[in-house]
Scaffold this motif. Structure first.
Motif, PDB file in Angstrom:
ATOM      1  N   LEU A  70       3.231   5.919   1.832  1.00 17.45           N
ATOM      2  CA  LEU A  70       2.567   4.710   1.356  1.00 17.45           C
ATOM      3  C   LEU A  70       3.595   3.607   1.145  1.00 17.45           C
ATOM      4  O   LEU A  70       4.651   3.842   0.560  1.00 17.45           O
ATOM      5  CB  LEU A  70       1.847   4.992   0.034  1.00 17.45           C
ATOM      6  CG  LEU A  70       0.860   6.155   0.030  1.00 17.45           C
ATOM      7  CD1 LEU A  70       0.361   6.415  -1.380  1.00 17.45           C
ATOM      8  CD2 LEU A  70      -0.301   5.868   0.962  1.00 17.45           C
ATOM      9  N   ARG A  71       3.290   2.415   1.607  1.00 15.87           N
ATOM     10  CA  ARG A  71       4.132   1.255   1.330  1.00 15.87           C
ATOM     11  C   ARG A  71       3.577   0.602   0.070  1.00 15.87           C
ATOM     12  O   ARG A  71       2.429   0.216   0.010  1.00 15.87           O
ATOM     13  CB  ARG A  71       4.132   0.267   2.484  1.00 15.87           C
ATOM     14  CG  ARG A  71       5.004  -0.955   2.187  1.00 15.87           C
ATOM     15  CD  ARG A  71       5.434  -1.717   3.409  1.00 15.87           C
ATOM     16  NE  ARG A  71       6.073  -0.923   4.440  1.00 15.87           N
ATOM     17  CZ  ARG A  71       7.355  -0.539   4.427  1.00 15.87           C
ATOM     18  NH1 ARG A  71       8.118  -0.853   3.404  1.00 15.87           N
ATOM     19  NH2 ARG A  71       7.850   0.144   5.433  1.00 15.87           N
ATOM     20  N   ALA A  76       8.619   1.088  -8.594  1.00 20.69           N
ATOM     21  CA  ALA A  76       9.905   1.749  -8.841  1.00 20.69           C
ATOM     22  C   ALA A  76       9.673   3.019  -9.660  1.00 20.69           C
ATOM     23  O   ALA A  76       8.874   3.018 -10.597  1.00 20.69           O
ATOM     24  CB  ALA A  76      10.837   0.816  -9.592  1.00 20.69           C
ATOM     25  N   PHE A  77      10.367   4.086  -9.284  1.00 16.50           N
ATOM     26  CA  PHE A  77      10.255   5.336 -10.026  1.00 16.50           C
ATOM     27  C   PHE A  77      11.559   6.102  -9.898  1.00 16.50           C
ATOM     28  O   PHE A  77      12.401   5.804  -9.055  1.00 16.50           O
ATOM     29  CB  PHE A  77       9.075   6.178  -9.519  1.00 16.50           C
ATOM     30  CG  PHE A  77       9.230   6.652  -8.102  1.00 16.50           C
ATOM     31  CD1 PHE A  77       9.751   7.901  -7.823  1.00 16.50           C
ATOM     32  CD2 PHE A  77       8.848   5.841  -7.039  1.00 16.50           C
ATOM     33  CE1 PHE A  77       9.902   8.335  -6.523  1.00 16.50           C
ATOM     34  CE2 PHE A  77       8.992   6.271  -5.739  1.00 16.50           C
ATOM     35  CZ  PHE A  77       9.519   7.522  -5.474  1.00 16.50           C
ATOM     36  N   ALA A  78      11.725   7.094 -10.749  1.00 13.61           N
ATOM     37  CA  ALA A  78      12.916   7.946 -10.733  1.00 13.61           C
ATOM     38  C   ALA A  78      12.499   9.355 -10.303  1.00 13.61           C
ATOM     39  O   ALA A  78      11.338   9.731 -10.452  1.00 13.61           O
ATOM     40  CB  ALA A  78      13.544   7.988 -12.121  1.00 13.61           C
ATOM     41  N   PRO A  79      13.437  10.138  -9.773  1.00 15.36           N
ATOM     42  CA  PRO A  79      13.109  11.514  -9.399  1.00 15.36           C
ATOM     43  C   PRO A  79      12.538  12.286 -10.583  1.00 15.36           C
ATOM     44  O   PRO A  79      13.023  12.175 -11.707  1.00 15.36           O
ATOM     45  CB  PRO A  79      14.453  12.104  -8.969  1.00 15.36           C
ATOM     46  CG  PRO A  79      15.258  10.921  -8.557  1.00 15.36           C
ATOM     47  CD  PRO A  79      14.819   9.798  -9.450  1.00 15.36           C
ATOM     48  N   ASP A 106      10.716   0.541  -0.315  1.00 12.59           N
ATOM     49  CA  ASP A 106       9.362   0.291  -0.829  1.00 12.59           C
ATOM     50  C   ASP A 106       8.324   1.281  -0.320  1.00 12.59           C
ATOM     51  O   ASP A 106       7.140   0.969  -0.262  1.00 12.59           O
ATOM     52  CB  ASP A 106       8.890  -1.138  -0.507  1.00 12.59           C
ATOM     53  CG  ASP A 106       9.645  -2.191  -1.286  1.00 12.59           C
ATOM     54  OD1 ASP A 106      10.110  -1.879  -2.403  1.00 12.59           O
ATOM     55  OD2 ASP A 106       9.777  -3.312  -0.787  1.00 12.59           O
ATOM     56  N   THR A 107       8.751   2.475   0.065  1.00 11.30           N
ATOM     57  CA  THR A 107       7.779   3.492   0.470  1.00 11.30           C
ATOM     58  C   THR A 107       7.847   4.690  -0.473  1.00 11.30           C
ATOM     59  O   THR A 107       8.883   4.988  -1.056  1.00 11.30           O
ATOM     60  CB  THR A 107       7.991   3.984   1.919  1.00 11.30           C
ATOM     61  OG1 THR A 107       9.288   4.540   2.047  1.00 11.30           O
ATOM     62  CG2 THR A 107       7.781   2.865   2.915  1.00 11.30           C
ATOM     63  N   VAL A 108       6.711   5.329  -0.632  1.00 11.21           N
ATOM     64  CA  VAL A 108       6.542   6.509  -1.468  1.00 11.21           C
ATOM     65  C   VAL A 108       5.915   7.584  -0.601  1.00 11.21           C
ATOM     66  O   VAL A 108       5.003   7.301   0.182  1.00 11.21           O
ATOM     67  CB  VAL A 108       5.624   6.199  -2.672  1.00 11.21           C
ATOM     68  CG1 VAL A 108       5.361   7.431  -3.497  1.00 11.21           C
ATOM     69  CG2 VAL A 108       6.195   5.092  -3.527  1.00 11.21           C
TER      70      VAL A 108
END
Length: 161
Positions: A70-71, A76-79, A106-108
């Motif tokens: 997903l774009r 923003a996230f952390a491991p 910017d992809t998840v």
């Protein structure tokens, strides 16, 4: 609506009785209502619309998975963190999934196993850009700051349903 009517009822009783316990109950209920409203506003502002870069169905003899890329600009996230994935075609309520950083900025990426009603509905639905939304991220990354100072990399082994 029911909660608001309950608060209205307690307020009406307060006007007639003017009892100390009713005043305290009304204040507690009003604070709970304000906390709920603040939480709903926070959730509404944290939901990000996404664009589907890739959706691939992977299957073997025992299970089926969806590999989603997903774009989501600005997400923003952390491991170790997770997000709720909202797919209106699969269900009204978002479901939690662990996040992976995508290969592109910017992809998840998500790897979803088709197990229950929601994930099976995801497999069967036809998606359009903007239909899928991510809410979050949630959770505290489990990596300690001291670990980052001497470890060049950390490997997470995760599991789920």
């Amino acid at each position: 609506l029911g909660y608001a009517l309950g608060v209205f009822h307690v307020a009406g009783q307060f006007v007639h009785a003017r009892a100390g316990r009713l005043i305290l109950l009304a204040i507690i209920n009003l604070l709970a209502l304000l906390a709920w409203l603040a939480q709903r506003l926070l959730i509404l502002t944290s939901v990000k619309k996404t664009k589907i870069e890739r959706a691939e169905v992977l299957s073997d003899a025992s299970s089926m998975h969806i590999a989603l890329t997903l774009r989501c600009p600005g997400f923003a996230f952390a491991p170790g963190q997770w997000a709720r994935l909202h797919v209106p075609a699969a269900g009204k309520v978002g479901h939690p999934f662990t996040l992976m950083r995508g290969a592109e900025p910017d992809t998840v990426e998500l790897l979803v196993k088709s197990e229950g009603d929601f994930t099976t509905g995801m497999m069967r639905s036809q998606w359009k850009d903007g239909d899928i939304k991510l809410e979050g991220p949630y959770g505290s990354p489990p990596v300690l700051p001291a670990l980052n100072s001497w470890a060049g990399a950390v490997i997470f082994v995760i599991g789920g349903v």
